[in-house]
Design a protein around this motif. Sequence first.
Motif, PDB file in Angstrom:
ATOM      1  N   ALA A  55      20.244 172.379 -30.198  1.00 18.81           N
ATOM      2  CA  ALA A  55      19.839 171.488 -29.101  1.00 18.81           C
ATOM      3  C   ALA A  55      20.911 170.437 -28.856  1.00 18.81           C
ATOM      4  CB  ALA A  55      18.510 170.824 -29.429  1.00 18.81           C
ATOM      5  N   TYR A  56      21.476 169.917 -29.932  1.00 12.03           N
ATOM      6  CA  TYR A  56      22.529 168.902 -29.795  1.00 12.03           C
ATOM      7  C   TYR A  56      23.743 169.472 -29.068  1.00 12.03           C
ATOM      8  CZ  TYR A  56      26.465 165.929 -30.923  1.00 12.03           C
ATOM      9  OH  TYR A  56      27.588 165.156 -30.833  1.00 12.03           O
ATOM     10  N   ARG A  57      24.148 170.694 -29.418  1.00 13.90           N
ATOM     11  CA  ARG A  57      25.314 171.301 -28.765  1.00 13.90           C
ATOM     12  C   ARG A  57      25.077 171.424 -27.264  1.00 13.90           C
ATOM     13  NH1 ARG A  57      29.631 174.278 -30.232  1.00 13.90           N
ATOM     14  NH2 ARG A  57      28.973 174.514 -32.390  1.00 13.90           N
ATOM     15  N   ALA A  58      23.877 171.896 -26.882  1.00 13.63           N
ATOM     16  CA  ALA A  58      23.576 172.049 -25.462  1.00 13.63           C
ATOM     17  C   ALA A  58      23.471 170.698 -24.768  1.00 13.63           C
ATOM     18  CB  ALA A  58      22.286 172.845 -25.284  1.00 13.63           C
ATOM     19  N   LEU A  71      19.550 160.829 -28.013  1.00 17.36           N
ATOM     20  CA  LEU A  71      18.312 161.551 -27.729  1.00 17.36           C
ATOM     21  C   LEU A  71      17.722 162.192 -28.981  1.00 17.36           C
ATOM     22  CD1 LEU A  71      19.252 163.244 -24.340  1.00 17.36           C
ATOM     23  CD2 LEU A  71      17.291 161.751 -24.720  1.00 17.36           C
ATOM     24  N   LEU A  72      18.580 162.834 -29.774  1.00 18.61           N
ATOM     25  CA  LEU A  72      18.083 163.442 -31.010  1.00 18.61           C
ATOM     26  C   LEU A  72      17.604 162.387 -31.983  1.00 18.61           C
ATOM     27  CD1 LEU A  72      17.887 166.490 -31.755  1.00 18.61           C
ATOM     28  CD2 LEU A  72      19.374 166.047 -29.828  1.00 18.61           C
ATOM     29  N   GLY A  73      18.337 161.273 -32.062  1.00 17.77           N
ATOM     30  CA  GLY A  73      17.919 160.191 -32.947  1.00 17.77           C
ATOM     31  C   GLY A  73      16.559 159.647 -32.567  1.00 17.77           C
ATOM     32  N   GLU A  74      16.288 159.534 -31.256  1.00 16.34           N
ATOM     33  CA  GLU A  74      14.984 159.055 -30.801  1.00 16.34           C
ATOM     34  C   GLU A  74      13.873 160.012 -31.215  1.00 16.34           C
ATOM     35  OE1 GLU A  74      15.430 158.524 -26.620  1.00 16.34           O
ATOM     36  OE2 GLU A  74      16.591 156.666 -26.802  1.00 16.34           O
ATOM     37  N   LEU A  75      14.177 161.289 -31.227  1.00 21.57           N
ATOM     38  CA  LEU A  75      13.173 162.272 -31.619  1.00 21.57           C
ATOM     39  C   LEU A  75      12.770 162.100 -33.080  1.00 21.57           C
ATOM     40  CD1 LEU A  75      11.459 164.732 -31.026  1.00 21.57           C
ATOM     41  CD2 LEU A  75      13.439 166.185 -31.484  1.00 21.57           C
ATOM     42  N   TRP A  76      13.741 161.814 -33.950  1.00 20.87           N
ATOM     43  CA  TRP A  76      13.416 161.674 -35.375  1.00 20.87           C
ATOM     44  C   TRP A  76      12.796 160.319 -35.687  1.00 20.87           C
ATOM     45  CZ3 TRP A  76      13.398 166.353 -36.382  1.00 20.87           C
ATOM     46  CH2 TRP A  76      14.423 167.217 -36.020  1.00 20.87           C
ATOM     47  N   ARG A  77      13.209 159.281 -34.931  1.00 23.74           N
ATOM     48  CA  ARG A  77      12.728 157.936 -35.258  1.00 23.74           C
ATOM     49  C   ARG A  77      11.443 157.566 -34.529  1.00 23.74           C
ATOM     50  NH1 ARG A  77      18.185 157.024 -34.337  1.00 23.74           N
ATOM     51  NH2 ARG A  77      17.714 156.124 -32.299  1.00 23.74           N
ATOM     52  N   GLY A  78      11.240 158.116 -33.335  1.00 20.84           N
ATOM     53  CA  GLY A  78      10.072 157.738 -32.548  1.00 20.84           C
ATOM     54  C   GLY A  78       9.002 158.803 -32.565  1.00 20.84           C
ATOM     55  N   THR A  79       8.261 158.885 -31.461  1.00 20.96           N
ATOM     56  CA  THR A  79       7.228 159.898 -31.338  1.00 20.96           C
ATOM     57  C   THR A  79       7.722 161.011 -30.427  1.00 20.96           C
ATOM     58  OG1 THR A  79       6.223 158.908 -29.374  1.00 20.96           O
ATOM     59  CG2 THR A  79       5.464 158.102 -31.525  1.00 20.96           C
ATOM     60  N   VAL A  80       7.039 162.126 -30.481  1.00 25.85           N
ATOM     61  CA  VAL A  80       7.389 163.248 -29.617  1.00 25.85           C
ATOM     62  C   VAL A  80       7.243 162.846 -28.144  1.00 25.85           C
ATOM     63  CG1 VAL A  80       6.757 165.589 -28.927  1.00 25.85           C
ATOM     64  CG2 VAL A  80       6.795 164.960 -31.355  1.00 25.85           C
ATOM     65  N   THR A  81       6.225 162.043 -27.840  1.00 26.99           N
ATOM     66  CA  THR A  81       6.016 161.584 -26.468  1.00 26.99           C
ATOM     67  C   THR A  81       7.214 160.796 -25.972  1.00 26.99           C
ATOM     68  OG1 THR A  81       3.619 161.492 -26.772  1.00 26.99           O
ATOM     69  CG2 THR A  81       4.542 160.197 -24.968  1.00 26.99           C
ATOM     70  N   ALA A 222      22.913 173.903 -19.300  1.00 23.69           N
ATOM     71  CA  ALA A 222      23.007 173.470 -20.697  1.00 23.69           C
ATOM     72  C   ALA A 222      21.745 172.719 -21.109  1.00 23.69           C
ATOM     73  CB  ALA A 222      24.240 172.590 -20.902  1.00 23.69           C
ATOM     74  N   LEU A 223      21.218 171.914 -20.205  1.00 21.93           N
ATOM     75  CA  LEU A 223      19.998 171.171 -20.498  1.00 21.93           C
ATOM     76  C   LEU A 223      18.818 172.121 -20.667  1.00 21.93           C
ATOM     77  CD1 LEU A 223      19.192 168.196 -20.832  1.00 21.93           C
ATOM     78  CD2 LEU A 223      18.519 168.195 -18.426  1.00 21.93           C
ATOM     79  N   MET A 224      18.780 173.176 -19.878  1.00 17.47           N
ATOM     80  CA  MET A 224      17.724 174.176 -20.021  1.00 17.47           C
ATOM     81  C   MET A 224      17.799 174.856 -21.388  1.00 17.47           C
ATOM     82  SD  MET A 224      17.987 175.757 -16.164  1.00 17.47           S
ATOM     83  CE  MET A 224      16.931 177.164 -16.512  1.00 17.47           C
ATOM     84  N   ARG A 225      19.019 175.161 -21.823  1.00 23.89           N
ATOM     85  CA  ARG A 225      19.180 175.769 -23.141  1.00 23.89           C
ATOM     86  C   ARG A 225      18.697 174.823 -24.240  1.00 23.89           C
ATOM     87  NH1 ARG A 225      24.537 177.451 -21.244  1.00 23.89           N
ATOM     88  NH2 ARG A 225      24.459 179.653 -20.629  1.00 23.89           N
ATOM     89  N   ALA A 226      19.018 173.554 -24.076  1.00 22.74           N
ATOM     90  CA  ALA A 226      18.580 172.574 -25.070  1.00 22.74           C
ATOM     91  C   ALA A 226      17.061 172.521 -25.142  1.00 22.74           C
ATOM     92  CB  ALA A 226      19.133 171.190 -24.725  1.00 22.74           C
ATOM     93  N   ALA A 231      11.941 172.430 -28.009  1.00 24.32           N
ATOM     94  CA  ALA A 231      10.533 172.811 -28.135  1.00 24.32           C
ATOM     95  C   ALA A 231      10.232 173.286 -29.555  1.00 24.32           C
ATOM     96  CB  ALA A 231      10.197 173.904 -27.124  1.00 24.32           C
ATOM     97  N   ALA A 232      11.168 174.017 -30.139  1.00 28.44           N
ATOM     98  CA  ALA A 232      10.989 174.473 -31.516  1.00 28.44           C
ATOM     99  C   ALA A 232      10.995 173.285 -32.479  1.00 28.44           C
ATOM    100  CB  ALA A 232      12.084 175.467 -31.887  1.00 28.44           C
ATOM    101  N   VAL A 233      11.839 172.300 -32.204  1.00 29.68           N
ATOM    102  CA  VAL A 233      11.881 171.105 -33.030  1.00 29.68           C
ATOM    103  C   VAL A 233      10.541 170.351 -32.938  1.00 29.68           C
ATOM    104  CG1 VAL A 233      12.925 168.823 -33.319  1.00 29.68           C
ATOM    105  CG2 VAL A 233      14.365 170.828 -32.902  1.00 29.68           C
ATOM    106  N   VAL A 234      10.027 170.226 -31.718  1.00 37.96           N
ATOM    107  CA  VAL A 234       8.741 169.534 -31.527  1.00 37.96           C
ATOM    108  C   VAL A 234       7.631 170.249 -32.284  1.00 37.96           C
ATOM    109  CG1 VAL A 234       6.958 169.007 -29.808  1.00 37.96           C
ATOM    110  CG2 VAL A 234       9.352 168.483 -29.330  1.00 37.96           C
ATOM    111  N   ASP A 235       7.611 171.579 -32.228  1.00 39.25           N
ATOM    112  CA  ASP A 235       6.602 172.341 -32.969  1.00 39.25           C
ATOM    113  C   ASP A 235       6.707 172.067 -34.467  1.00 39.25           C
ATOM    114  OD1 ASP A 235       5.589 173.477 -30.690  1.00 39.25           O
ATOM    115  OD2 ASP A 235       6.769 175.314 -30.859  1.00 39.25           O
TER     116      ASP A 235
END
Length: 243
Positions: A55-58, A71-81, A222-226, A231-235
């Motif tokens: 996801a980061y590469r894309a 963006l990735l950092g926000e995913l790990w530190r915050g909420t999925v929302t 590229a954003l679509m690929r990400a 989505a897999a990360v969120v799951d």
Amino acid sequence: MTASGALRTAEVAAATGYSTQQVRDLERLGVVPAAVRAPNGYRVYAPVHVHALRAYRALAGAVGPVAARRLLGELWRGTVTEAAAAFNAVHARLAGERDEALRARAALRTIQAEEGGPDPGADQDAMTITQLAGALGVRTSTLRFWEREGLVRPERVTSQRVRRYGVDAVAAARMVVALRGAGYGVPAVREVMESLRTFEGVAHAERILERRLAGIGTRTVALMRAGADLAAVVDAVGTPGAR
């Protein structure tokens, strides 16, 4: 692969196209969560790390590496929302850039359609700097800056040297607004505007805009690929607000 889906650093590198050192560096930068340490001290990764790195590469291709790390950092530190909102904002920003580039192209084609000799009514359509700034939604100081940079060339009349913008200058100013809104820096805008004054004219300027639109299209893909890997990360990380 080790037992229970655990992955060694080399396996993560092979699955993502990064080197083992890059995997470690991106972990240190917070792109992926810290790996579990085995009793022997070696890093042990999970499939979610592979998805996050892909996801980061894309994302880096879509918005640049700095924004992708954020963006990735926000995913790990915050909420999925919160992460989903940030991702949607990127989509909106790219869509906005595309809209602005299309408006720039439309303005360019309008200029092309208006070519063909002086308009007998051109004088009555001239604007003062205040009128033009109001019509374009910019400051008068912005128009003066564009003049200094050679982007727009107004006439100067009366003993007070008051600026007057005729039809050609108004069309040029519209073009500059559209290009700046599409994300072009002053040097790139100058290239387009100067091309309009050469023998290549509109055709060359349109090629520049088409390259811009093609670049936005590549970033959107590229954003679509990400999105698939995100989505897999969120799951993997759970439901919104669970962490």
